[in-house]
Design a protein around this motif. Sequence first.
Motif, PDB file in Angstrom:
ATOM      1  N   LEU A   1       0.833  -1.203   0.000  1.00 45.53           N
ATOM      2  CA  LEU A   1       0.000   0.000   0.000  1.00 45.53           C
ATOM      3  C   LEU A   1       0.870   1.257   0.000  1.00 45.53           C
ATOM      4  O   LEU A   1       1.751   1.434   0.846  1.00 45.53           O
ATOM      5  CB  LEU A   1      -0.917  -0.010   1.213  1.00 45.53           C
ATOM      6  CG  LEU A   1      -2.231   0.752   1.113  1.00 45.53           C
ATOM      7  CD1 LEU A   1      -3.050   0.275  -0.074  1.00 45.53           C
ATOM      8  CD2 LEU A   1      -3.032   0.598   2.397  1.00 45.53           C
ATOM      9  N   THR A   2       0.622   2.131  -0.967  1.00 48.86           N
ATOM     10  CA  THR A   2       1.422   3.344  -1.162  1.00 48.86           C
ATOM     11  C   THR A   2       0.498   4.518  -1.448  1.00 48.86           C
ATOM     12  O   THR A   2      -0.479   4.389  -2.186  1.00 48.86           O
ATOM     13  CB  THR A   2       2.396   3.168  -2.341  1.00 48.86           C
ATOM     14  OG1 THR A   2       3.292   2.088  -2.045  1.00 48.86           O
ATOM     15  CG2 THR A   2       3.204   4.429  -2.595  1.00 48.86           C
TER      16      THR A   2
ATOM     17  N   LEU B   1      -6.978   4.598   3.624  1.00 46.40           N
ATOM     18  CA  LEU B   1      -6.826   3.841   2.389  1.00 46.40           C
ATOM     19  C   LEU B   1      -7.610   2.532   2.448  1.00 46.40           C
ATOM     20  O   LEU B   1      -8.258   2.127   1.473  1.00 46.40           O
ATOM     21  CB  LEU B   1      -5.344   3.562   2.117  1.00 46.40           C
ATOM     22  CG  LEU B   1      -4.505   4.777   1.710  1.00 46.40           C
ATOM     23  CD1 LEU B   1      -3.017   4.452   1.795  1.00 46.40           C
ATOM     24  CD2 LEU B   1      -4.857   5.226   0.302  1.00 46.40           C
ATOM     25  N   VAL B   2      -7.557   1.862   3.599  1.00 43.42           N
ATOM     26  CA  VAL B   2      -8.307   0.616   3.757  1.00 43.42           C
ATOM     27  C   VAL B   2      -9.806   0.876   3.656  1.00 43.42           C
ATOM     28  O   VAL B   2     -10.556   0.102   3.033  1.00 43.42           O
ATOM     29  CB  VAL B   2      -7.962  -0.056   5.100  1.00 43.42           C
ATOM     30  CG1 VAL B   2      -8.932  -1.190   5.416  1.00 43.42           C
ATOM     31  CG2 VAL B   2      -6.531  -0.573   5.090  1.00 43.42           C
ATOM     32  N   LEU B   3     -10.257   1.985   4.230  1.00 46.42           N
ATOM     33  CA  LEU B   3     -11.685   2.298   4.264  1.00 46.42           C
ATOM     34  C   LEU B   3     -12.205   2.917   2.969  1.00 46.42           C
ATOM     35  O   LEU B   3     -13.417   3.078   2.808  1.00 46.42           O
ATOM     36  CB  LEU B   3     -11.972   3.244   5.437  1.00 46.42           C
ATOM     37  CG  LEU B   3     -11.810   2.624   6.828  1.00 46.42           C
ATOM     38  CD1 LEU B   3     -11.650   3.706   7.885  1.00 46.42           C
ATOM     39  CD2 LEU B   3     -13.002   1.732   7.146  1.00 46.42           C
ATOM     40  N   GLY B   4     -11.296   3.286   2.067  1.00 37.30           N
ATOM     41  CA  GLY B   4     -11.721   3.875   0.815  1.00 37.30           C
ATOM     42  C   GLY B   4     -11.906   5.376   0.862  1.00 37.30           C
ATOM     43  O   GLY B   4     -12.406   5.973  -0.096  1.00 37.30           O
ATOM     44  N   PHE B   5     -11.497   6.021   1.963  1.00 37.27           N
ATOM     45  CA  PHE B   5     -11.583   7.479   2.044  1.00 37.27           C
ATOM     46  C   PHE B   5     -10.511   8.136   1.168  1.00 37.27           C
ATOM     47  O   PHE B   5     -10.670   9.274   0.742  1.00 37.27           O
ATOM     48  CB  PHE B   5     -11.404   7.961   3.494  1.00 37.27           C
ATOM     49  CG  PHE B   5     -12.444   7.432   4.440  1.00 37.27           C
ATOM     50  CD1 PHE B   5     -13.677   6.989   3.978  1.00 37.27           C
ATOM     51  CD2 PHE B   5     -12.201   7.375   5.794  1.00 37.27           C
ATOM     52  CE1 PHE B   5     -14.643   6.508   4.848  1.00 37.27           C
ATOM     53  CE2 PHE B   5     -13.162   6.891   6.678  1.00 37.27           C
ATOM     54  CZ  PHE B   5     -14.385   6.467   6.210  1.00 37.27           C
TER      55      PHE B   5
ATOM     56  N   GLY C   1      -0.512  -0.551  -4.779  1.00 38.02           N
ATOM     57  CA  GLY C   1      -0.841  -1.567  -3.788  1.00 38.02           C
ATOM     58  C   GLY C   1      -2.305  -1.967  -3.828  1.00 38.02           C
ATOM     59  O   GLY C   1      -3.104  -1.401  -4.580  1.00 38.02           O
ATOM     60  N   ARG C   2      -2.641  -2.933  -3.006  1.00 37.70           N
ATOM     61  CA  ARG C   2      -4.021  -3.411  -2.974  1.00 37.70           C
ATOM     62  C   ARG C   2      -4.368  -3.908  -1.584  1.00 37.70           C
ATOM     63  O   ARG C   2      -3.500  -4.244  -0.776  1.00 37.70           O
ATOM     64  CB  ARG C   2      -4.238  -4.527  -3.994  1.00 37.70           C
ATOM     65  CG  ARG C   2      -3.440  -5.779  -3.707  1.00 37.70           C
ATOM     66  CD  ARG C   2      -3.835  -6.911  -4.624  1.00 37.70           C
ATOM     67  NE  ARG C   2      -3.218  -8.168  -4.207  1.00 37.70           N
ATOM     68  CZ  ARG C   2      -3.684  -9.366  -4.526  1.00 37.70           C
ATOM     69  NH1 ARG C   2      -4.763  -9.471  -5.267  1.00 37.70           N
ATOM     70  NH2 ARG C   2      -3.060 -10.452  -4.103  1.00 37.70           N
TER      71      ARG C   2
ATOM     72  N   ILE D   1     -17.036  -3.633   8.001  1.00 37.41           N
ATOM     73  CA  ILE D   1     -15.988  -2.967   8.771  1.00 37.41           C
ATOM     74  C   ILE D   1     -16.599  -1.832   9.585  1.00 37.41           C
ATOM     75  O   ILE D   1     -17.341  -0.998   9.062  1.00 37.41           O
ATOM     76  CB  ILE D   1     -14.895  -2.403   7.845  1.00 37.41           C
ATOM     77  CG1 ILE D   1     -14.261  -3.529   7.017  1.00 37.41           C
ATOM     78  CG2 ILE D   1     -13.818  -1.683   8.653  1.00 37.41           C
ATOM     79  CD1 ILE D   1     -13.243  -3.035   5.999  1.00 37.41           C
ATOM     80  N   GLY D   2     -16.283  -1.793  10.882  1.00 32.51           N
ATOM     81  CA  GLY D   2     -16.669  -0.684  11.734  1.00 32.51           C
ATOM     82  C   GLY D   2     -15.469   0.210  11.969  1.00 32.51           C
ATOM     83  O   GLY D   2     -14.330  -0.260  12.019  1.00 32.51           O
ATOM     84  N   PHE D   3     -15.719   1.518  12.148  1.00 31.49           N
ATOM     85  CA  PHE D   3     -14.615   2.474  12.241  1.00 31.49           C
ATOM     86  C   PHE D   3     -14.899   3.528  13.296  1.00 31.49           C
ATOM     87  O   PHE D   3     -15.976   4.131  13.321  1.00 31.49           O
ATOM     88  CB  PHE D   3     -14.402   3.141  10.887  1.00 31.49           C
ATOM     89  CG  PHE D   3     -13.345   4.224  10.879  1.00 31.49           C
ATOM     90  CD1 PHE D   3     -12.062   3.977  11.360  1.00 31.49           C
ATOM     91  CD2 PHE D   3     -13.635   5.484  10.379  1.00 31.49           C
ATOM     92  CE1 PHE D   3     -11.088   4.966  11.344  1.00 31.49           C
ATOM     93  CE2 PHE D   3     -12.668   6.476  10.350  1.00 31.49           C
ATOM     94  CZ  PHE D   3     -11.390   6.218  10.839  1.00 31.49           C
ATOM     95  N   LEU D   4     -13.911   3.734  14.164  1.00 34.30           N
ATOM     96  CA  LEU D   4     -13.925   4.850  15.112  1.00 34.30           C
ATOM     97  C   LEU D   4     -12.773   5.777  14.762  1.00 34.30           C
ATOM     98  O   LEU D   4     -11.607   5.410  14.949  1.00 34.30           O
ATOM     99  CB  LEU D   4     -13.771   4.358  16.556  1.00 34.30           C
ATOM    100  CG  LEU D   4     -13.581   5.464  17.609  1.00 34.30           C
ATOM    101  CD1 LEU D   4     -14.847   6.309  17.737  1.00 34.30           C
ATOM    102  CD2 LEU D   4     -13.203   4.873  18.961  1.00 34.30           C
TER     103      LEU D   4
END
Length: 232
Positions: free
Chosen positions: A10-11, A55-59, A65-66, A82-85
């Motif tokens: 991931l980059t 990056l993982v959440l798509g923001f 990378g992938r 996926i939950g996010f705080l």
Amino acid sequence: MSTLLDVDGLTKHVRHHWTMRKTYLLENVSFALEEGELFGLIGHNGAGKTTTFKLVLGFLHPSAGRVTFGGRPLDGLARRQIGFLPESPYFYDYLTVAEALSFYASLYGLTGATARTRVAELLTQLHLTPKRHAKLRTLSKGTLQRLGVAQAILARPRLLILDEPMSGLDPAGRHHMRELIRALQREGTTIVFSSHILPDAEALCSRVGILARGQLRDVVRLDQDADPSAYL
């Protein structure tokens, strides 16, 4: 255990708007989370922890990378699991605790009796019942953090991402947050959280990833007497 989340190379870089010179926010970061694991992402402020989560959440979109989730591309369907705080969650402070959770339940598509039952469960689980009718503007930092965790687990996610969940908490609040994280893992939730404070990770995790200046220096097993501070 099977791999739930796989981060590969991931980059993320940005270009200066005049010189067009690249600045790397994250460079070639790779790690994997096993189902049911509690993983820590450790690094100083500015190391790239929040960028990794975005990056993982798509923001944010990666420059290279992938990320795969359960062996498949991390698309919109996968992100619903996926939950996010975030580190500094924003709440509508004129709402009560119960109203806020009902609002977030509606965003997840929970309605009627299903939503009411789930909100009641979370009020009890996170010890928020005495504050259910309190306006959010009157709550302490620790209580707001517990509310943030509640909204993140409303839809029973397989993966929970917590960005600096103990930031700004007093010692009692830190202890309560650690106990909550442990309890969520025991229920089967895979958890990754970030921190710049090593004792938080040492108290909870079997493995931590060490981020420094946008690069993953190593993934360390804490149950093998490794010293993560040597990498920072």
